[in-house]
Design an enzyme around this catalytic site. Structure first.
Site, PDB file in Angstrom:
ATOM      1  N   ARG A  36     -10.423   0.005 -19.735  1.00 43.24           N
ATOM      2  CA  ARG A  36     -10.689  -1.416 -19.918  1.00 43.24           C
ATOM      3  C   ARG A  36     -10.163  -2.203 -18.718  1.00 43.24           C
ATOM      4  O   ARG A  36      -9.040  -1.983 -18.262  1.00 43.24           O
ATOM      5  CB  ARG A  36      -9.962  -1.882 -21.169  1.00 43.24           C
ATOM      6  CG  ARG A  36     -10.279  -3.278 -21.601  1.00 43.24           C
ATOM      7  CD  ARG A  36      -9.437  -3.517 -22.827  1.00 43.24           C
ATOM      8  NE  ARG A  36      -9.785  -4.720 -23.517  1.00 43.24           N
ATOM      9  CZ  ARG A  36      -8.972  -5.270 -24.420  1.00 43.24           C
ATOM     10  NH1 ARG A  36      -7.819  -4.684 -24.705  1.00 43.24           N
ATOM     11  NH2 ARG A  36      -9.329  -6.353 -25.034  1.00 43.24           N
ATOM     12  N   PHE A  93       0.811  -1.224   0.000  1.00 45.98           N
ATOM     13  CA  PHE A  93       0.000   0.000   0.000  1.00 45.98           C
ATOM     14  C   PHE A  93       0.841   1.268   0.000  1.00 45.98           C
ATOM     15  O   PHE A  93       0.388   2.328   0.419  1.00 45.98           O
ATOM     16  CB  PHE A  93      -0.967   0.019   1.200  1.00 45.98           C
ATOM     17  CG  PHE A  93      -1.630  -1.303   1.449  1.00 45.98           C
ATOM     18  CD1 PHE A  93      -2.490  -1.828   0.496  1.00 45.98           C
ATOM     19  CD2 PHE A  93      -1.375  -2.037   2.585  1.00 45.98           C
ATOM     20  CE1 PHE A  93      -3.097  -3.061   0.699  1.00 45.98           C
ATOM     21  CE2 PHE A  93      -1.972  -3.271   2.798  1.00 45.98           C
ATOM     22  CZ  PHE A  93      -2.831  -3.783   1.856  1.00 45.98           C
ATOM     23  N   GLY A 110      -5.831   1.460 -14.815  1.00 40.49           N
ATOM     24  CA  GLY A 110      -5.352   1.103 -13.476  1.00 40.49           C
ATOM     25  C   GLY A 110      -6.436   1.237 -12.416  1.00 40.49           C
ATOM     26  O   GLY A 110      -7.235   2.167 -12.444  1.00 40.49           O
ATOM     27  N   THR A 126      -1.829  -7.318  -5.836  1.00 43.82           N
ATOM     28  CA  THR A 126      -2.761  -6.678  -6.750  1.00 43.82           C
ATOM     29  C   THR A 126      -3.264  -7.615  -7.845  1.00 43.82           C
ATOM     30  O   THR A 126      -4.316  -7.383  -8.421  1.00 43.82           O
ATOM     31  CB  THR A 126      -2.064  -5.481  -7.416  1.00 43.82           C
ATOM     32  OG1 THR A 126      -0.746  -5.912  -7.806  1.00 43.82           O
ATOM     33  CG2 THR A 126      -1.910  -4.330  -6.448  1.00 43.82           C
ATOM     34  N   GLN A 130      -9.408  -5.251  -5.928  1.00 45.40           N
ATOM     35  CA  GLN A 130      -8.717  -4.000  -5.634  1.00 45.40           C
ATOM     36  C   GLN A 130      -9.693  -2.953  -5.134  1.00 45.40           C
ATOM     37  O   GLN A 130      -9.419  -2.242  -4.167  1.00 45.40           O
ATOM     38  CB  GLN A 130      -8.006  -3.477  -6.893  1.00 45.40           C
ATOM     39  CG  GLN A 130      -6.762  -4.253  -7.251  1.00 45.40           C
ATOM     40  CD  GLN A 130      -5.750  -4.237  -6.122  1.00 45.40           C
ATOM     41  OE1 GLN A 130      -5.208  -3.204  -5.781  1.00 45.40           O
ATOM     42  NE2 GLN A 130      -5.523  -5.385  -5.525  1.00 45.40           N
ATOM     43  N   ILE A 176       2.206  -6.844  -5.445  1.00 41.96           N
ATOM     44  CA  ILE A 176       2.042  -6.614  -4.004  1.00 41.96           C
ATOM     45  C   ILE A 176       0.690  -7.135  -3.518  1.00 41.96           C
ATOM     46  O   ILE A 176       0.187  -6.701  -2.485  1.00 41.96           O
ATOM     47  CB  ILE A 176       2.252  -5.130  -3.648  1.00 41.96           C
ATOM     48  CG1 ILE A 176       1.280  -4.215  -4.414  1.00 41.96           C
ATOM     49  CG2 ILE A 176       3.687  -4.725  -3.940  1.00 41.96           C
ATOM     50  CD1 ILE A 176       1.389  -2.732  -4.014  1.00 41.96           C
ATOM     51  N   GLY A 195      -5.691   0.274  -8.848  1.00 42.58           N
ATOM     52  CA  GLY A 195      -5.124   0.037  -7.519  1.00 42.58           C
ATOM     53  C   GLY A 195      -5.557   1.040  -6.474  1.00 42.58           C
ATOM     54  O   GLY A 195      -5.595   0.729  -5.291  1.00 42.58           O
ATOM     55  N   GLU A 196      -5.828   2.259  -6.878  1.00 42.11           N
ATOM     56  CA  GLU A 196      -6.033   3.304  -5.884  1.00 42.11           C
ATOM     57  C   GLU A 196      -7.397   3.982  -5.927  1.00 42.11           C
ATOM     58  O   GLU A 196      -7.872   4.479  -4.910  1.00 42.11           O
ATOM     59  CB  GLU A 196      -4.903   4.342  -6.019  1.00 42.11           C
ATOM     60  CG  GLU A 196      -3.645   3.775  -5.380  1.00 42.11           C
ATOM     61  CD  GLU A 196      -2.355   4.412  -5.837  1.00 42.11           C
ATOM     62  OE1 GLU A 196      -2.112   4.413  -7.052  1.00 42.11           O
ATOM     63  OE2 GLU A 196      -1.604   4.885  -4.987  1.00 42.11           O
TER      64      GLU A 196
HETATM   65 MO1  MOS Z   1       0.756   3.014  -3.868  1.00 42.13          MO
HETATM   66  S1  MOS Z   1       0.808   4.486  -2.414  1.00 42.13           S
HETATM   67  O1  MOS Z   1       1.365   3.845  -5.170  1.00 42.13           O
HETATM   68  O2  MOS Z   1       1.572   1.693  -3.387  1.00 42.13           O
END
Ligand code: MOS
Length: 733
Positions: A623, A240, A697, A467, A633, A465, A699-700
Site C-alpha cells: 500500500r 542515500f 517501503g 523521503t 522516490q 532524509i 525508498g530503494e
Molecule cells: Mo539507504 S543505503 O538504506 O539510505
C-alpha cells in the site's frame, strides 16, 4: 471501532515543503551562534604510509586561527575499535580519525584547523605542512584478483547441483560484468554544528540518517554521558546511505568543541565528500543455464567486491540471483579484496543496485540465446516462493508489474532483432529488467499526545532524509487518531525522542509508521473513554458504532469535536508511547518489493551518444501511503539508475592511489537535459501480512533494475553488449 480512512493513500503535499522552499528549514551546517568557530580538515595526499611530522606553525601565526589538532596533540579519545563501531558498521576495526600516525587511504583527515571564520580555517589548512613516510599502495581491484578472501557475510549455501545442470542445459550464458565505484553525492555536504554548553554538554546538528546512532557513538568515543549529548537532524538534504554511519566530521567537530570549550562547525567540502564511504567496485560473473523453452535450470553468481584494509564491507550482492526467479540449482559466491582505500558504505539499494544489474543483464543475454522475448523469459521463471529460504512471499505482484508496465510502454510493438528499429541515424532500443528489494520492519517507538485544543503531536527519533517521512507519518497519525492532517505535528530528527532505527533500508514507513499507527490508535481509544465519561449522550453507544474522522467523533447521530473531548482531560492524560515490533504473522513469509522497468534509448549511429527517451517503472510495494512522495522516490531512483547505466563512475589514479574526479564537474550524474519521460506506476498489491499498514517501503526499489534495462535497450539498439559500466560512447562505438 470503525476506522475511516481519510488521508492515507492521498497525494498530500509535503508538510515541510514550504519551510524547505522558503529557506526556513535549517540544515546541519546552517545553525548560527555568535562566536561560533569554524573548522576545516586537512586531508592526506598519500594512500599509505605514516605521518612523520605535522608543522602547523605558519597556520597558527595567522590572527584568528585558534587551534590545529592532529594525532600528536589531540585531546584524549577512546582507543578501542569497539567504541567506534555503530549501527551500520562493517566487520573489522572502524576508522578512528586523528587516532595515530598511520595513513590508511588518500583523503584521510590528518589535521583539523579551527579558526574564527571558515575562510580563515581553509586558508590556514593550506599552510599546514605534513611530512610523510610513504609505503607502496594498491587501490586497483582488478590488480588483486588473486588476493581475495570469502566475504564474512552469510552467503546462502548452494542448492541442488549447479554444475551438473549447467553442463546439460540447452541454452547457456556465461558473462562477466564490471561496475565502478560510485559516490553518494547528496546536495547537502556532511556537516556538524556543535553547540557547546557549560559542563561539557553538547547540542549537535548533524547530517545523519540516525541521530541516536550518532549519540551512542559519541558517548562511547568521548566517554560523555548520553544525557550530555543531544543530536539533532531536523532536515537532511539527501543522504542515500552516506549518513547511515557517523562520518568523521562529527567526532572531529566534537573533539574541537570539547577541547576549546567553544561551539564549532565543521562542513566537508565537495571534494571531501569523496573521502569516506561509497558504493564499491565489483566484478560479477553470471552463469545461467536454461531448457530450450527458457526455464532456468542452473544459476551461478560469483561476485567480487572491494573493501578497505581495516573493515570487511559486505552487501547483499548475490542473494537476489537465488530468489528473483524459480530455479532449483543455484550456487552463489562472494569474495572481497582489501585495498588501501576507505571502507565502502551502503548506497541506495546496496547490493541490489549492482547485483541485480548483473543478473538482469544476464537474463537479457539468455533471452537472446534462447530466442525468447525477455519479458516472456521472466514470466516463465516467476517464483512465488523465495528460493533461498524456501518460503512464500507475503505478496508478489511482479506479474502485474510486467503486464501493466508492458501495456503502458507498448512493449508488444517491439521487434526482437537488434538494430531493427531506427529513426534516421538514431538506433532505437527497447529494454526491460526486473527489480527486487527487501521489505523489512525494525523495532521502533513513537509517542502521541493531544493538547487541550485537540492538536496532536506525534514524535519519534527517526529522520527525514528527503523521503517524505514528516508527511507520511502525519498522514498515518491523522487517520489512526481520527483527526485532520493539519491538526497533527510530527517531530523527528532528535536523539531525545522515542527510539527509532536508522532511516534506511526502505523500512521507515513499516517500522516507524507502525509505531505511529499503534500509538495513535490507542490514543483514540482513550479519547473514546474520555468522551463516554464526559458526554452522557454517547455513554451507551457501543465502540463499533463510533467513528473518528476529520477531527470529530461520530456516534450515531451525535457528532462531538475531538478538541472538546480532549479539553476535558487532565494534564498528561492523553499521552501514549509504544514500542512496535514486527508482527509474528510475518514469520512464515518472505517479504519483498518488486518492479519491472521498461526503457527506450536512442543511440546515435555515428557518434555513439545514448539518450534515454522513455522509462516506465511499474512497482509493487504494497500500500502506498502517499502517491506523490512515493512517486518522487521512484523518480529519483530511476534517475539514479540512468546515471549508473550511462554516467556515474568514481575514477582512481592508481599510481597516486587517489580519486581523480572528486567534484560534480567531473563526476557525472544526470542533469535535467539527460532526463526525458519517466512514468511511475504503482500496481495494486494487497498485503495484510507485512504490517497493519500493508506498506512495504519505496525508498530503494526505484533504482533496482533501471541500469540493466538501459543496458539491455542499448544492446537492442546497437547489437553491442557492453558489460563494463557505465556505458559510455567509447564503449558503444
Ligand atoms: Mo539507504 S543505503 O538504506 O539510505
Amino acid at each position: 471501532m470503525t476506522q475511516t480512512t481519510n488521508v492515507v493513500g492521498k497525494p498530500l503535499d509535503r508538510v515541510d515543503g514550504v519551510a524547505k522552499v522558503t529557506g526556513k528549514a535549517r540544515y546541519a551546517g546552517e545553525y548560527p551562534e555568535a562566536g561560533l568557530l569554524h573548522a576545516s580538515v586537512v586531508s592526506s595526499t598519500i594512500a599509505r604510509g605514516r605521518v612523520r611530522s605535522i608543522d602547523a606553525s605558519q597556520a597558527l601565526q595567522l590572527p584568528g586561527v585558534v587551534a590545529v589538532l592532529h594525532h600528536a596533540n589531540r585531546p584524549r579519545i577512546s582507543s578501542y575499535d569497539d567504541d567506534y563501531s555503530d549501527a551500520d558498521s562493517a566487520e573489522g576495526s572502524p576508522f578512528r580519525p586523528l587516532f595515530n600516525d598511520r595513513v590508511l587511504y588518500s583523503g584521510q583527515p590528518l589535521a583539523l584547523v579551527v579558526a574564527e571564520s571558515l575562510e580563515l580555517a581553509r586558508h590556514a589548512g593550506a599552510l599546514v605542512r605534513i611530512d610523510y613516510s610513504e609505503e607502496p599502495h594498491q587501490t586497483d581491484l582488478f590488480a588483486v584478483l588473486d588476493h581475495t578472501h570469502p566475504a564474512p557475510a552469510q552467503t546462502p549455501e548452494p542448492r541442488g547441483d549447479f554444475a551438473g545442470h549447467y553442463a546439460q542445459a540447452a541454452v547457456r550464458v556465461d558473462a562477466t560484468y564490471d561496475t565502478p565505484i560510485e559516490h553518494h553525492n547528496p546536495m547537502e555536504p556532511h556537516a556538524s554544528t556543535v553547540f557547546y554548553k557549560a559542563g561539557d554538554s553538547l547540542e549537535i546538528h548533524d547530517k545523519t540518517q540516525g541521530t541516536q546512532n550518532c549519540q551512542d557513538y559519541l558517548h562511547k568515543v568521548f566517554g560523555l554521558p548520553k544525557q550530555n549529548i543531544r543530536v539533532l537532524a531536523a532536515f537532511v538534504g539527501g543522504a542515500f546511505g552516506s549518513g547511515l554511519r557517523p562520518q568523521y566530521q562529527l567526532p572531529l567537530a566534537v573533539m574541537a568543541a570539547l577541547h576549546l570549550k567553544r561551539s564549532v562547525r565543521l562542513a566537508l567540502t565537495r571534494q571531501q565528500m569523496f573521502t569516506f564511504g561509497y558504493r564499491p567496485r565489483t566484478q560479477q560473473r553470471l552463469r545461467l543455464g536454461a531448457a530450450a523453452d527458457g526455464k532456468l535450470l542452473a544459476i551461478a553468481h560469483d561476485a567480487l567486491g572491494q573493501t578497505s584494509r581495516f573493515e570487511d564491507f559486505t552487501e547483499h550482492l548475490v542473494e537476489w540471483s537465488g530468489m528473483l526467479y524459480r530455479c532449483d540449482n543455484v550456487a552463489l559466491g562472494y569474495r572481497l579484496a582489501p585495498l588501501d582505500v576507505y571502507t565502502p558504505l551502503d548506497m541506495r539499494a546496496p547490493g541490489a543496485a549492482s547485483g541485480v544489474l548483473a543478473l538482469e543483464c544476464a537474463m537479457d543475454e539468455l533471452a537472446c540465446a534462447a530466442n525468447l522475448d525477455p519479458l516472456q523469459l521472466r514470466r516463465r521463471n516467476f517464483a512465488s516462493d523465495n528460493g533461498i529460504d524456501g518460503i512464500p512471499y507475503s505478496s508478489k505482484e511482479l506479474l502485474a508489474c510486467y503486464d501493466q508496465g508492458a501495456a503502458r510502454f507498448g512493449w508488444g510493438k517491439r521487434t526482437p532483432k537488434p538494430r531493427s528499429m531506427r529513426e534516421g541515424n538514431q538506433l532505437i532500443g527497447w529494454g526491460v529488467a526486473g527489480g527486487v528489494w527487501e521489505a523489512l520492519q525494525m523495532k521502533a517507538s513513537a509517542k502521541a499526545c493531544f493538547d487541550s485544543c485537540g492538536h496532536l503531536t506525534v514524535s519519534s527519533a527517526t529522520t527525514d532524509i528527503g523521503t517524505g517521512t514528516y508527511t507520511v507519518m502525519t498522514q498515518i497519525a491523522a487517520d489512526a487518531a481520527g483527526v485532520l492532517p493539519e491538526d497533527v505535528t510530527f517531530l523527528l530528527g532528535d536523539s531525545s525522542l522515542p527510539t527509532a532505527p536508522l532511516q534506511g533500508g526502505s523500512f521507515t514507513v513499516s517500522s516507524v509508521g507502525s509505531a505511529v499507527q499503534q500509538a495513535c490508535q490507542i490514543l483514540r481509544t482513550k479519547v473514546l473513554e474520555l468522551a463516554r465519561q464526559n458526554f452522557p449522550e454517547i455513554a451507551a453507544t457501543p465502540a463499533e458504532n463510533v467513528a473518528f474522522a476529520q477531527g470529530y467523533l461520530q456516534a450515531g447521530k451525535h457528532r462531538i469535536a475531538i478538541a472538546s473531548i480532549v479539553a476535558t482531560a487532565k494534564d498528561g492524560e492523553l499521552q501514549v508511547q509504544i514500542d512496535a515490533e514486527p508482527g509474528a504473522g510475518r514469520q512464515p513469509f518472505s517479504t519483498a518489493t518488486h518492479s519491472a522497468v521498461f526503457v527506450e534509448v536512442h543511440v546515435d549511429e555515428d557518434l555513439g551518444t545514448i539518450k534515454v527517451m522513455r522509462v516506465v517503472s511499474a512497482v509493487a510495494a504494497g500500500r502506498v501511503v502517499n502517491p506523490k512522495t512515493a512517486r518522487s522516490q521512484i523518480l529519483g531512483g530511476v534517475v539514479w539508475g540512468l546515471g549508473m547505466a550511462l554516467q556515474e563512475e568514481t575514477q582512481t589514479d592508481h599510481e597516486l592511489g587517489r580519486i581523480l574526479n572528486h567534484n560534480l564537474a567531473e563526476y557525472h550524474i544526470p542533469v535535467h537535459a539527460d532526463i526525458a519521460d519517466i512514468e511511475v506506476m504503482f500496481v495494486e498489491e494487497h498485503d495484510d501480512i507485512v504490517n497493519d499498514l500493508g506498506s512495504k517501503g519505496v525508498g530503494e526499489i526505484g533504482v533496482v533494475g533501471v541500469a540493466a534495462a538501459v543496458a539491455n535497450a542499448v544492446y537492442h539498439a546497437t547489437g553491442k553488449r557492453v558489460r563494463a559500466f557505465p556505458i559510455t560512447l567509447d564503449k558503444v562505438l
